[in-house]
Write a protein that holds these residues in place. Structure first.
Motif, mmCIF file in Angstrom:
data_model
loop_
_atom_site.group_PDB
_atom_site.id
_atom_site.type_symbol
_atom_site.label_atom_id
_atom_site.label_comp_id
_atom_site.label_asym_id
_atom_site.label_seq_id
_atom_site.Cartn_x
_atom_site.Cartn_y
_atom_site.Cartn_z
ATOM 1 N N GLY A 5 0.604 5.915 -9.148
ATOM 2 C CA GLY A 5 0.302 4.607 -9.990
ATOM 3 C C GLY A 5 -0.016 3.847 -9.140
ATOM 4 O O GLY A 5 -0.369 3.664 -8.046
ATOM 5 N N THR A 6 -0.064 2.404 -9.943
ATOM 6 C CA THR A 6 -0.206 1.208 -9.315
ATOM 7 C C THR A 6 0.774 0.362 -9.171
ATOM 8 O O THR A 6 1.521 0.200 -10.173
ATOM 9 C CB THR A 6 -1.447 0.205 -10.374
ATOM 10 O OG1 THR A 6 -2.564 1.459 -10.233
ATOM 11 C CG2 THR A 6 -1.938 -1.033 -9.753
ATOM 12 N N TRP A 7 1.007 -0.311 -8.022
ATOM 13 C CA TRP A 7 2.185 -1.084 -7.499
ATOM 14 C C TRP A 7 1.957 -2.383 -7.183
ATOM 15 O O TRP A 7 0.957 -2.574 -6.579
ATOM 16 C CB TRP A 7 2.876 -0.394 -6.474
ATOM 17 C CG TRP A 7 3.270 1.196 -6.747
ATOM 18 C CD1 TRP A 7 2.671 2.227 -6.510
ATOM 19 C CD2 TRP A 7 4.492 1.467 -7.543
ATOM 20 N NE1 TRP A 7 3.363 3.163 -7.045
ATOM 21 C CE2 TRP A 7 4.464 2.701 -7.575
ATOM 22 C CE3 TRP A 7 5.781 0.738 -7.941
ATOM 23 C CZ2 TRP A 7 5.500 3.888 -8.129
ATOM 24 C CZ3 TRP A 7 6.633 1.511 -8.436
ATOM 25 C CH2 TRP A 7 6.606 2.621 -8.569
ATOM 26 N N THR A 40 -2.654 1.103 -5.207
ATOM 27 C CA THR A 40 -2.791 2.463 -6.082
ATOM 28 C C THR A 40 -2.802 3.591 -5.319
ATOM 29 O O THR A 40 -3.475 3.871 -4.249
ATOM 30 C CB THR A 40 -4.031 2.454 -7.062
ATOM 31 O OG1 THR A 40 -4.052 0.921 -7.620
ATOM 32 C CG2 THR A 40 -4.182 3.492 -7.806
ATOM 33 N N ASP A 112 13.101 1.527 -10.342
ATOM 34 C CA ASP A 112 11.619 1.400 -10.932
ATOM 35 C C ASP A 112 10.691 0.802 -9.737
ATOM 36 O O ASP A 112 9.824 0.286 -10.114
ATOM 37 C CB ASP A 112 11.859 0.578 -12.147
ATOM 38 C CG ASP A 112 12.254 -0.745 -12.146
ATOM 39 O OD1 ASP A 112 13.013 -1.095 -11.143
ATOM 40 O OD2 ASP A 112 12.328 -1.339 -12.832
ATOM 41 N N LYS A 130 6.396 -3.382 -8.000
ATOM 42 C CA LYS A 130 6.774 -3.204 -9.432
ATOM 43 C C LYS A 130 5.550 -2.240 -9.899
ATOM 44 O O LYS A 130 4.546 -2.622 -9.666
ATOM 45 C CB LYS A 130 7.296 -4.098 -10.256
ATOM 46 C CG LYS A 130 8.358 -5.165 -9.902
ATOM 47 C CD LYS A 130 9.528 -4.427 -10.412
ATOM 48 C CE LYS A 130 10.844 -5.455 -10.311
ATOM 49 N NZ LYS A 130 11.868 -4.727 -10.619
ATOM 50 N N ARG A 131 5.615 -1.264 -10.836
ATOM 51 C CA ARG A 131 4.538 -0.653 -11.465
ATOM 52 C C ARG A 131 3.754 -1.836 -12.162
ATOM 53 O O ARG A 131 4.270 -2.539 -12.762
ATOM 54 C CB ARG A 131 5.215 0.167 -12.439
ATOM 55 C CG ARG A 131 5.273 1.705 -11.712
ATOM 56 C CD ARG A 131 5.466 2.917 -12.580
ATOM 57 N NE ARG A 131 6.191 3.874 -11.870
ATOM 58 C CZ ARG A 131 5.209 5.115 -11.251
ATOM 59 N NH1 ARG A 131 4.200 4.746 -11.218
ATOM 60 N NH2 ARG A 131 6.042 5.858 -10.539
#
Length: 132
Positions: A5-7, A40, A112, A130-131
């Motif tokens: 994912g992207t953080w 990412t 999260d 955070k996402r």
């Protein structure tokens, strides 16, 4: 995988002190504290692709768990190191090429958030992502 994912960086703890321990100058530390870092991560088995984008640079790193690779920190410090998976944590050990000192890094999903912890010369810093 959990890291995929992207953080986007949300907050940091003791990051300026960590950069100071690394030898980063005051101006770069002040700018680095507000770098708007976005990471990412894509995992395919034991292979990872990581894109880092910030106010200062955009890079893409590919590595395989357990295999040493060269990595340049945002301030230009050259290191060589390796990431390993220990339970649900990515654990990295990187050695500076200029002085042989070790930088420890971990990435862990907590709730999260993606939490990155760095330790260098006894100074610990955490960055929370955070996402998004």
């Amino acid at each position: 995988m959990a890291f995929d994912g992207t953080w986007k960086v949300d907050r940091s703890e003791n990051y300026e002190k960590f950069m100071e321990a690394l030898g980063v100058g005051m101006m770069k530390r002040k700018l680095g504290a507000h770098d708007n870092l976005k990471i990412t991560i894509q995992q395919n088995g034991d292979k990872f692709s990581v894109k880092e984008s910030s106010n200062f640079r955009n890079i893409e790193i590919e590595f395989t768990l357990g295999v040493s690779f060269d990595y340049s920190l945002a301030d230009g410090t050259e290191t060589t190191g390796v990431w390993n998976l220990e339970g649900n944590k990515l654990v990295g050990t990187f050695t500076r090429k200029d002085n042989g000192k070790v930088l420890q890094a971990t990435r862990e999903i907590m709730g999260d958030e993606l939490v990155q912890t760095y330790v260098y010369e006894g100074v610990e810093s955490k960055r929370f992502f955070k996402r998004g």
